[in-house]
Design an enzyme around this catalytic site. Structure first.
Site, short mmCIF file in Angstrom:
data_model
loop_
_atom_site.label_atom_id
_atom_site.label_comp_id
_atom_site.label_asym_id
_atom_site.label_seq_id
_atom_site.Cartn_x
_atom_site.Cartn_y
_atom_site.Cartn_z
N TRP A 10 31.59 55.21 -50.12
CA TRP A 10 32.48 54.87 -51.52
C TRP A 10 32.37 55.94 -52.53
O TRP A 10 32.86 55.74 -53.45
CB TRP A 10 31.97 53.55 -51.82
CG TRP A 10 32.03 52.36 -51.04
CD1 TRP A 10 32.56 52.61 -49.80
CD2 TRP A 10 31.57 51.02 -51.11
NE1 TRP A 10 32.67 51.16 -48.93
CE2 TRP A 10 31.94 50.26 -50.03
CE3 TRP A 10 30.89 50.39 -52.02
CZ2 TRP A 10 31.74 48.87 -49.87
CZ3 TRP A 10 30.65 48.94 -52.00
CH2 TRP A 10 30.95 48.48 -50.87
N LYS A 11 31.35 56.91 -52.33
CA LYS A 11 31.34 58.21 -53.26
C LYS A 11 31.00 57.37 -54.73
O LYS A 11 30.49 56.66 -54.88
CB LYS A 11 32.43 59.00 -53.27
CG LYS A 11 32.47 59.56 -51.64
CD LYS A 11 33.50 60.68 -51.63
CE LYS A 11 33.58 61.24 -50.16
NZ LYS A 11 34.62 62.09 -50.03
N GLU A 97 30.04 67.55 -50.70
CA GLU A 97 29.99 67.68 -51.96
C GLU A 97 28.70 67.98 -52.85
O GLU A 97 28.70 68.52 -53.82
CB GLU A 97 30.61 66.18 -52.50
CG GLU A 97 32.22 66.05 -52.04
CD GLU A 97 32.75 64.75 -51.69
OE1 GLU A 97 31.89 63.69 -52.05
OE2 GLU A 97 33.67 64.57 -51.12
N GLY A 233 35.73 58.25 -46.29
CA GLY A 233 35.63 58.19 -47.66
C GLY A 233 36.66 57.12 -48.20
O GLY A 233 36.58 56.05 -48.06
N GLY A 234 37.88 57.84 -48.64
CA GLY A 234 38.93 57.11 -49.23
C GLY A 234 39.17 55.91 -48.72
O GLY A 234 39.32 54.89 -49.47
#
Ligand code: 13P
Length: 251
Positions: A10-11, A97, A233-234
């Site tokens: 979910w970052k 990241e 991710g997204g």
């Protein structure tokens, strides 16, 4: 046979309200029993998510941990022992990241990997090349180096208790997915590199693909022999889309 794993990273997304909504949506999904499913909320929301998924098949991981497993005077960091205490079972280490934007090098990644293992958490080692490195023909060299940093420091046997995620940097958040063959080639190379040290560990380790995975691309990607699921991710912020990706891993 390796059991597929689909993990949602979910970052740095979510509020209490949006996380509650996502939990609600995920709770309503019919997830395939043949697939392991994990989510990695921001550390602020880990307790909320663990509380909600108690007794469910969805396990919860953290996106990062400190280099030392024990609690201590280290402002802003979270120790793997604290993650274990709160109910996490996995930790991402070496996400691009963090490598590229926060300056984490292989040495730091190794220490975090070891800190996770020390507490019995499963490290998910993220590796991957930049677009420039791919264009220069250095993909396998870059990924190989990121992998061997851990093998050399900690020994190949640690991969019996870890997961690898191949995430080409150029495919993360860009909508550009590696083709199933491009991903398979790197996954096979990762497995071969581990097999050169220990064939059994190599056969058992799960290697996930990450980088713009969507339900539409998941079936083909997960159909490749060395792709054992995804790090999403997204698309993992949408419960229905994430559910469809999980089902693709079970098909
Ligand atoms: P996207 O699926 O948004 O490309 O992110 C992939 C990723 O970095 C998962 O860790």
């Amino acid at each position: 046979m390796r059991r597929p794993l689909v993990a949602g990273n979910w970052k740095m997304h979510g509020t209490r309200a949006s996380v509650a909504e996502l939990i609600e949506g995920l709770g309503q999904l019919a997830l395939p029993v043949s697939v392991d499913v994990a989510v990695f909320p921001s550390s602020l929301h880990i307790a909320q998510v663990i509380g909600a998924f108690e007794g469910s098949a969805i396990v919860v991981g953290a996106q990062d941990c400190a280099q030392q497993p024990q609690q201590g005077a280290l402002t802003g960091e979270v120790a793997s022992s604290q993650l274990l205490d709160i109910g996490c079972s996995l930790v991402l280490v070496g996400h691009s990241e963090r490598r590229l934007l926060l300056g984490e090098d292989d040495e730091v990644v190794c220490r975090k990997f070891a800190a996770a293992l020390h507490e019995g958490l499963t490290p998910v080692l993220c590796v991957g090349e930049t677009q420039q490195q791919r264009e220069a023909g250095n993909t396998l060299e870059v990924v190989g180096r990121q992998l061997s940093a851990v093998v050399e420091q900690l020994g190949v046997a640690v991969f019996a208790r870890a997961v690898v995620a191949y995430e080409p940097v150029w495919a993360i958040g860009t909508g550009l997915t590696a083709t199933p063959q491009q991903a398979q080639d790197v996954h096979a190379a990762i497995r071969a590199q581990l097999a050169a040290e220990d064939a059994e560990v190599a056969r058992g380790v799960r290697i996930l693909y990450g980088g713009s995975v969507k339900a539409a691309s998941a079936v083909e990607l997960f159909g490749m022999p060395d792709i054992d699921g995804g790090l999403v991710g997204g698309a993992s912020l949408n419960a229905d889309e994430f559910g469809a990706i999980c089902r693709a891993a079970g098909s």
